[in-house]
Design an enzyme around this catalytic site. Structure first.
Site, PDB file in Angstrom:
ATOM      1  CB  SER A 111      -0.973  -0.040   1.188  1.00 51.16           C
ATOM      2  OG  SER A 111      -2.043   0.852   1.017  1.00 51.16           O
ATOM      3  CG  ASP A 157      -4.419  -1.883   0.932  1.00 54.52           C
ATOM      4  OD1 ASP A 157      -3.376  -2.506   1.168  1.00 54.52           O
ATOM      5  OD2 ASP A 157      -4.632  -0.734   1.357  1.00 54.52           O
TER       6      ASP A 157
END
Length: 251
Positions: free
Chosen positions: A38, A150
């Protein structure tokens, strides 16, 4: 000695990773490989592309995350992930892992197969966006007919991807603070429960790090505290300096 650095997810708090990198550079610690998830994938890619630390800070400050032009209407997310390609390419002009100065491996979550996907070669931009596509906020990212979100959903602290490194460093920005107030809403409880679950999964891997950077001073900040980027950058830098000053790893 090969030094690896793992960078956790954490939204805006990920800018603290850039502070860690500044401290490592000032202490003459050379990083040979980076793993990131991320925000950690974004920071890691910029650093691996040999972008100056000050410019990494500017990258986050200029991202203009909530500009109306980035809003996604009728899509599974508030913000369109692919609109950030131009912003990334203005800092990293070549769209490939092979163009980077350091090896980089980033984690994303395959939404269809519910498995972890690791990217370390080929096209770079979409892999970074996939790793950073926080569910419900950013739209999922499609790569070769697979849909990704993610990487933090499965592996928010990818230090286990540095098995070939002699020294492993970890930068983590999601430490859970003690709760000293009454929770008034159901979504507060749900959010707290998710954070606790994630932290316990992540912290179970902290033992793999020879040195951890995990500043408690980040407690007051949230995933979207973009107005506090400088404060969080400084917190990451100062914490890393303290840890490095007392460490015997690099004597």
């Amino acid at each position: 000695m090969k030094v690896g650095l793992a960078l956790s997810g954490g939204g805006a708090k990920g800018i603290a990773h850039a502070g860690v990198l500044k401290a490592l550079k000032e202490h003459d610690v050379l990083v040979h490989k980076i793993s990131g998830t991320s925000a950690g994938a974004l920071i890691g890619a910029l650093y691996a592309a040999d972008i100056d630390i000050d410019d990494i800070y500017k990258f986050f400050r200029r991202s203009n995350l909530f500009h109306p032009s980035k809003f996604a209407f009728g899509q599974p997310g508030f913000i369109k992930s692919n609109v950030f390609i131009d912003h990334i390419s203005s800092y990293i002009p070549v769209d490939s892992f092979e163009s980077l100065k350091l090896p980089l491996i980033v984690a994303a979550t395959d939404l269809n197969t519910a498995t972890l996907k690791l990217f370390d070669s080929g096209e770079l931009y979409m892999a970074i966006l996939a790793s950073a596509a926080f569910p419900g906020v950013f739209t999922p990212v499609t790569i070769n007919d697979s849909v990704y979100i993610d990487g933090g959903v499965i592996n928010n602290f990818p230090i286990d991807l540095l098995e070939d490194c002699d020294i492993k460093l970890g930068s983590y920005v999601n430490k859970i603070e003690p709760l000293n107030k009454k929770m008034k809403h159901s979504y507060d409880v749900a959010g707290r429960a998710y954070s606790i679950s994630q932290y316990h999964r992540d912290s179970s891997k902290f033992y793999q790090a020879d040195l951890m950077f995990e500043p408690e001073e980040l407690y007051p900040f949230g995933l979207f505290s973009f107005r506090s980027l400088r404060k969080m950058f400084d917190i990451g830098y100062e914490n890393a300096c303290r840890q490095l000053d007392k460490s015997l790893l690099f004597d």
